[in-house]
Design a protein around this motif. Structure first.
Motif, PDB file in Angstrom:
ATOM      1  N   GLY A   1     -29.786  62.530 -90.952  1.00  0.00           N
ATOM      2  CA  GLY A   1     -30.059  61.350 -90.148  1.00  0.00           C
ATOM      3  C   GLY A   1     -31.409  60.699 -90.339  1.00  0.00           C
ATOM      4  N   TYR A   2     -32.199  61.186 -91.285  1.00  0.00           N
ATOM      5  CA  TYR A   2     -33.506  60.575 -91.529  1.00  0.00           C
ATOM      6  C   TYR A   2     -33.382  59.442 -92.528  1.00  0.00           C
ATOM      7  CZ  TYR A   2     -35.618  64.495 -89.119  1.00  0.00           C
ATOM      8  OH  TYR A   2     -35.978  65.410 -88.175  1.00  0.00           O
ATOM      9  N   ALA A   3     -34.123  58.391 -92.285  1.00  0.00           N
ATOM     10  CA  ALA A   3     -34.235  57.318 -93.265  1.00  0.00           C
ATOM     11  C   ALA A   3     -35.353  57.737 -94.215  1.00  0.00           C
ATOM     12  CB  ALA A   3     -34.584  56.007 -92.581  1.00  0.00           C
ATOM     13  N   CYS A   4     -35.080  57.721 -95.514  1.00  0.00           N
ATOM     14  CA  CYS A   4     -36.060  58.175 -96.493  1.00  0.00           C
ATOM     15  C   CYS A   4     -36.326  57.085 -97.515  1.00  0.00           C
ATOM     16  CB  CYS A   4     -35.548  59.411 -97.236  1.00  0.00           C
ATOM     17  SG  CYS A   4     -35.324  60.849 -96.194  1.00  0.00           S
ATOM     18  N   PHE A   5     -37.507  57.143 -98.069  1.00  0.00           N
ATOM     19  CA  PHE A   5     -37.872  56.221 -99.129  1.00  0.00           C
ATOM     20  C   PHE A   5     -38.785  56.959-100.095  1.00  0.00           C
ATOM     21  CE2 PHE A   5     -39.759  52.550-101.199  1.00  0.00           C
ATOM     22  CZ  PHE A   5     -38.650  51.730-101.330  1.00  0.00           C
ATOM     23  N   SER A   6     -38.662  56.617-101.368  1.00  0.00           N
ATOM     24  CA  SER A   6     -39.482  57.219-102.409  1.00  0.00           C
ATOM     25  C   SER A   6     -39.631  56.215-103.538  1.00  0.00           C
ATOM     26  CB  SER A   6     -38.820  58.497-102.934  1.00  0.00           C
ATOM     27  OG  SER A   6     -37.594  58.181-103.572  1.00  0.00           O
ATOM     28  N   GLN A   7     -40.491  56.511-104.473  1.00  0.00           N
ATOM     29  CA  GLN A   7     -40.613  55.643-105.636  1.00  0.00           C
ATOM     30  C   GLN A   7     -39.291  55.634-106.394  1.00  0.00           C
ATOM     31  OE1 GLN A   7     -43.778  56.596-108.365  1.00  0.00           O
ATOM     32  NE2 GLN A   7     -43.689  54.602-109.335  1.00  0.00           N
ATOM     33  N   GLU A   8     -38.572  56.738-106.352  1.00  0.00           N
ATOM     34  CA  GLU A   8     -37.257  56.821-106.974  1.00  0.00           C
ATOM     35  C   GLU A   8     -36.307  55.800-106.335  1.00  0.00           C
ATOM     36  OE1 GLU A   8     -33.861  60.246-107.576  1.00  0.00           O
ATOM     37  OE2 GLU A   8     -35.965  60.871-107.547  1.00  0.00           O
ATOM     38  N   SER A   9     -36.352  55.676-104.997  1.00  0.00           N
ATOM     39  CA  SER A   9     -35.545  54.674-104.292  1.00  0.00           C
ATOM     40  C   SER A   9     -35.928  53.279-104.747  1.00  0.00           C
ATOM     41  CB  SER A   9     -35.776  54.742-102.781  1.00  0.00           C
ATOM     42  OG  SER A   9     -35.549  56.000-102.260  1.00  0.00           O
ATOM     43  N   ALA A  10     -37.231  53.038-104.853  1.00  0.00           N
ATOM     44  CA  ALA A  10     -37.726  51.717-105.244  1.00  0.00           C
ATOM     45  C   ALA A  10     -37.251  51.350-106.643  1.00  0.00           C
ATOM     46  CB  ALA A  10     -39.247  51.683-105.164  1.00  0.00           C
ATOM     47  N   LEU A  11     -37.267  52.317-107.561  1.00  0.00           N
ATOM     48  CA  LEU A  11     -36.787  52.062-108.917  1.00  0.00           C
ATOM     49  C   LEU A  11     -35.304  51.707-108.914  1.00  0.00           C
ATOM     50  CD1 LEU A  11     -38.560  54.882-110.951  1.00  0.00           C
ATOM     51  CD2 LEU A  11     -38.951  52.425-111.156  1.00  0.00           C
ATOM     52  N   ALA A  12     -34.530  52.418-108.098  1.00  0.00           N
ATOM     53  CA  ALA A  12     -33.089  52.164-108.022  1.00  0.00           C
ATOM     54  C   ALA A  12     -32.795  50.773-107.478  1.00  0.00           C
ATOM     55  CB  ALA A  12     -32.414  53.229-107.162  1.00  0.00           C
ATOM     56  N   GLN A  13     -33.664  50.279-106.579  1.00  0.00           N
ATOM     57  CA  GLN A  13     -33.467  48.959-105.980  1.00  0.00           C
ATOM     58  C   GLN A  13     -34.020  47.833-106.837  1.00  0.00           C
ATOM     59  OE1 GLN A  13     -35.112  49.058-102.045  1.00  0.00           O
ATOM     60  NE2 GLN A  13     -33.758  50.693-101.372  1.00  0.00           N
ATOM     61  N   GLY A  14     -34.820  48.167-107.853  1.00  0.00           N
ATOM     62  CA  GLY A  14     -35.446  47.143-108.682  1.00  0.00           C
ATOM     63  C   GLY A  14     -36.599  46.496-107.931  1.00  0.00           C
ATOM     64  N   GLY A  15     -37.204  45.505-108.518  1.00  0.00           N
ATOM     65  CA  GLY A  15     -38.297  44.805-107.848  1.00  0.00           C
ATOM     66  C   GLY A  15     -39.624  45.500-108.054  1.00  0.00           C
ATOM     67  N   ASN A  16     -40.571  45.198-107.197  1.00  0.00           N
ATOM     68  CA  ASN A  16     -41.941  45.691-107.305  1.00  0.00           C
ATOM     69  C   ASN A  16     -42.042  47.067-106.659  1.00  0.00           C
ATOM     70  OD1 ASN A  16     -44.685  46.232-107.005  1.00  0.00           O
ATOM     71  ND2 ASN A  16     -45.207  44.090-106.673  1.00  0.00           N
ATOM     72  N   THR A  17     -42.049  48.111-107.478  1.00  0.00           N
ATOM     73  CA  THR A  17     -42.071  49.472-106.927  1.00  0.00           C
ATOM     74  C   THR A  17     -43.376  49.772-106.209  1.00  0.00           C
ATOM     75  OG1 THR A  17     -42.834  50.409-109.025  1.00  0.00           O
ATOM     76  CG2 THR A  17     -40.457  50.394-108.627  1.00  0.00           C
ATOM     77  N   GLN A  18     -44.486  49.262-106.703  1.00  0.00           N
ATOM     78  CA  GLN A  18     -45.764  49.549-106.046  1.00  0.00           C
ATOM     79  C   GLN A  18     -45.798  48.943-104.646  1.00  0.00           C
ATOM     80  OE1 GLN A  18     -49.302  48.834-108.292  1.00  0.00           O
ATOM     81  NE2 GLN A  18     -50.638  49.275-106.571  1.00  0.00           N
ATOM     82  N   ALA A  19     -45.363  47.681-104.514  1.00  0.00           N
ATOM     83  CA  ALA A  19     -45.346  47.041-103.195  1.00  0.00           C
ATOM     84  C   ALA A  19     -44.375  47.757-102.260  1.00  0.00           C
ATOM     85  CB  ALA A  19     -44.975  45.567-103.324  1.00  0.00           C
TER      86      ALA A  19
END
Length: 132
Positions: A43-61
């Motif tokens: 039930g936790y919402a998680c985020f990682s750089q891996e998530s950001a890469l999968a979504q595309g866009g600006n991973t640093q932001a």
């Protein structure tokens, strides 16, 4: 992007070097994805750089936004963690914002070189790294 505001009290940001503990196609062992999937099943919402890469866009932001929005930051500690300014900056920002920081001893010596002053919480697991 991070989840909407109502879920942010449960947002866990998972930080680590992708070449150590990210997806295998980037040289990692997949640990970030395994931990993220396990937390999301609970039930936790998680985020990682891996998530950001999968979504595309600006991973640093995206990762900076998640590090700011999270209530807890899991840091997978590897030998090279302190070798990038991004990882150090994320950890310093989370610490300055009063976030709960949980160091996960992934591999190599603990604490990672040059980062001992940034870890105030005991590491998990306590006796040996996840990957030996």
């Amino acid at each position: 992007m991070p989840p909407p505001a109502p879920q942010r009290e449960k947002l866990v940001y998972i930080s680590g070097r992708l070449t150590d503990c990210g997806p295998t196609n980037l040289g990692g062992d997949g640990s970030i994805g395994v931990i993220q999937a396990a937390l999301e099943r609970r039930g936790y919402a998680c985020f990682s750089q891996e998530s950001a890469l999968a979504q595309g866009g600006n991973t640093q932001a995206s990762t900076e936004s998640a590090a700011t929005a999270c209530s807890c930051m899991l840091v997978l500690c590897t030998a090279d963690l302190g070798k990038t300014k991004r990882n150090i900056a994320e950890l310093e920002k989370a610490q300055a914002d009063g976030k709960v920081i949980i160091p996960i001893w992934h591999s190599a010596d603990y604490p990672p070189e040059g980062m001992g002053q940034l870890f105030k919480e005991p590491k998990l697991p306590a006796s040996k790294p996840l990957v030996s």
